[in-house]
Design an enzyme around this catalytic site. Structure first.
Site, PDB file in Angstrom:
ATOM      1  N   ASN A 162      17.111   7.349   4.348  1.00  0.00           N
ATOM      2  CA  ASN A 162      16.227   6.621   5.264  1.00  0.00           C
ATOM      3  C   ASN A 162      16.560   5.135   5.170  1.00  0.00           C
ATOM      4  O   ASN A 162      16.267   4.495   4.166  1.00  0.00           O
ATOM      5  CB  ASN A 162      14.770   6.890   4.846  1.00  0.00           C
ATOM      6  N   TRP A 163      17.167   4.615   6.227  1.00  0.00           N
ATOM      7  CA  TRP A 163      17.600   3.213   6.195  1.00  0.00           C
ATOM      8  C   TRP A 163      16.432   2.242   6.407  1.00  0.00           C
ATOM      9  O   TRP A 163      16.593   1.043   6.262  1.00  0.00           O
ATOM     10  CB  TRP A 163      18.637   2.940   7.280  1.00  0.00           C
ATOM     11  N   LYS A 164      15.293   2.738   6.811  1.00  0.00           N
ATOM     12  CA  LYS A 164      14.148   1.883   7.170  1.00  0.00           C
ATOM     13  C   LYS A 164      14.621   0.833   8.198  1.00  0.00           C
ATOM     14  O   LYS A 164      15.451   1.154   9.047  1.00  0.00           O
ATOM     15  CB  LYS A 164      13.547   1.247   5.924  1.00  0.00           C
ATOM     16  N   HIS A 168       5.740   8.895   6.662  1.00  0.00           N
ATOM     17  CA  HIS A 168       6.229   8.094   5.531  1.00  0.00           C
ATOM     18  C   HIS A 168       5.095   7.180   5.060  1.00  0.00           C
ATOM     19  O   HIS A 168       4.298   6.704   5.873  1.00  0.00           O
ATOM     20  CB  HIS A 168       7.450   7.275   5.969  1.00  0.00           C
ATOM     21  N   GLU A 181       5.003   4.199   4.326  1.00  0.00           N
ATOM     22  CA  GLU A 181       4.956   2.884   4.996  1.00  0.00           C
ATOM     23  C   GLU A 181       4.289   2.992   6.364  1.00  0.00           C
ATOM     24  O   GLU A 181       3.614   2.060   6.806  1.00  0.00           O
ATOM     25  CB  GLU A 181       6.385   2.311   5.091  1.00  0.00           C
ATOM     26  N   GLU A 241       6.696  12.008  -2.068  1.00  0.00           N
ATOM     27  CA  GLU A 241       7.098  10.637  -2.362  1.00  0.00           C
ATOM     28  C   GLU A 241       5.912   9.879  -2.958  1.00  0.00           C
ATOM     29  O   GLU A 241       5.087   9.337  -2.204  1.00  0.00           O
ATOM     30  CB  GLU A 241       7.540   9.936  -1.080  1.00  0.00           C
ATOM     31  N   GLY A 289      10.663   2.265  -3.652  1.00  0.00           N
ATOM     32  CA  GLY A 289      11.182   0.900  -3.624  1.00  0.00           C
ATOM     33  C   GLY A 289      10.789   0.068  -4.835  1.00  0.00           C
ATOM     34  O   GLY A 289      10.957  -1.152  -4.837  1.00  0.00           O
ATOM     35  N   SER A 342      12.766   5.932  -5.480  1.00  0.00           N
ATOM     36  CA  SER A 342      13.764   5.312  -6.363  1.00  0.00           C
ATOM     37  C   SER A 342      14.774   6.313  -6.921  1.00  0.00           C
ATOM     38  O   SER A 342      15.158   6.224  -8.087  1.00  0.00           O
ATOM     39  CB  SER A 342      13.065   4.537  -7.489  1.00  0.00           C
ATOM     40  N   GLY A 373      15.772   5.929  -0.085  1.00  0.00           N
ATOM     41  CA  GLY A 373      15.638   4.682   0.657  1.00  0.00           C
ATOM     42  C   GLY A 373      16.742   3.710   0.265  1.00  0.00           C
ATOM     43  O   GLY A 373      17.856   3.751   0.781  1.00  0.00           O
ATOM     44  N   GLY A 374      16.438   2.845  -0.693  1.00  0.00           N
ATOM     45  CA  GLY A 374      17.354   1.752  -1.075  1.00  0.00           C
ATOM     46  C   GLY A 374      18.779   2.197  -1.346  1.00  0.00           C
ATOM     47  O   GLY A 374      19.742   1.566  -0.866  1.00  0.00           O
TER      48      GLY A 374
HETATM   49  C1  PEP Z   1      11.787   6.064   0.892  1.00  0.00           C
HETATM   50  O1  PEP Z   1      11.802   5.116   1.631  1.00  0.00           O
HETATM   51  O2  PEP Z   1      11.443   7.174   1.344  1.00  0.00           O
HETATM   52  C2  PEP Z   1      12.179   5.888  -0.502  1.00  0.00           C
HETATM   53  C3  PEP Z   1      12.040   6.890  -1.316  1.00  0.00           C
HETATM   54  O3  PEP Z   1      12.671   4.665  -0.854  1.00  0.00           O
HETATM   55  P1  PEP Z   1      13.385   4.279  -2.260  1.00  0.00           P
HETATM   56  O4  PEP Z   1      14.442   5.319  -2.510  1.00  0.00           O
HETATM   57  O5  PEP Z   1      13.959   2.919  -2.035  1.00  0.00           O
HETATM   58  O6  PEP Z   1      12.328   4.302  -3.309  1.00  0.00           O
END
Ligand code: PEP
Length: 254
Positions: free
Chosen positions: A9-11, A98, A100, A170, A176, A216, A237-238
């Protein structure tokens, strides 16, 4: 055998050129370095979905997806994107709920249930996110929170529709932040979610559903997380923003 899925997921990151470069690198690296079983999903911002789909069309391991969609099919909803539009860009997955979206855009379970319906109606696969905040975990209300998210978001579905749905656990405190749930913590919740699905539907439906972990995930913790029996992949994500770190996570899945 349920599917193993690693989704990136590039956000709201990467312009078109950067995104195309990243996808090309991932596609080439996977061809050269990965013979495992996971399906790999690239989930860029809406604007890049069509271009990503075209770029990955020659690599059967790769799929594309979107980060959100409208609960409506079409109409006067300025700024919204429908599931049908996503499908017309050859994407196959849509993230729904999600944290966010829940936190910054007020998306609640009832609204998310409608989005899940829209995604399934378009013939796409929803990735339904659930997870507790740190406060909820510390006050030991996380099981109740998860049960509410899962039942209100998903339990109106028929067994056939439920089988077509992916769940992503999640924990909000791990997204993040660099803090990952331990494998034991994640496995406990994945087994709990599978148990909720088995109780509502049946054990064979529950055993077919892919439950991803997100929060993460990195190359150095992925293999251990994936060794747990109920963890069927990751929503990343990251670490999905760089080809090397993302492909190394994929390679941790046998
Ligand atoms: C996400 O955005 O779904 C996520 C898990 O981000 P990260 O891997 O950066 O924690």
């Amino acid at each position: 055998m349920r599917k193993k899925i690693i989704a990136g997921n590039w956000k709201m990151n990467k312009d078109l050129e950067e995104g195309m470069g990243l996808v090309s690198e991932i596609s080439n690296m996977l061809r050269d370095e990965y013979q495992g079983s996971a399906e790999v999903v690239i989930i860029p911002p809406f604007l890049h979905v069509n271009a990503v789909s075209k770029l990955i069309a020659d690599n059967p391991r790769l799929k594309s997806g979107a980060q959100n969609c409208s609960n409506h099919k079409s109409g006067a909803y300025t700024g919204e994107i429908s599931a049908g539009m996503i499908k017309s860009c050859a994407a196959t997955y849509v993230i729904i709920g999600h944290s966010e979206r829940r936190q910054y855009f007020g998306e609640h379970n009832q609204w998310l249930a409608q989005k899940i319906d829209a995604v399934l109606e378009a013939g796409l696969t929803p990735i339904y996110c659930c997870g507790e905040t740190l406060e909820e975990r510390e006050s030991n209300t996380h099981f109740a929170v998860l049960e509410k998210q899962i039942s209100e978001g998903l339990f109106h579905l028929s067994p056939e529709q439920m089988m077509k749905t992916v769940v992503a656990y999640e924990p909000v405190w791990a997204i993040g932040t660099g803090k990952t749930a331990s494998t034991a913590q994640a496995q406990e919740i994945h087994a709990f979610i599978r148990g909720l699905i088995a109780a509502k539907y049946d054990a064979s439906t529950a055993s077919e559903i892919t439950i991803q972990y997100g929060g993460s995930v990195k190359a150095d913790n992925a293999a251990e997380l994936f060794s747990a029996p109920d963890i069927d992949g990751a929503l990343v994500g990251g670490a999905a923003l760089q080809s090397r770190s993302f492909v190394d996570i994929v390679k941790a899945m046998a």
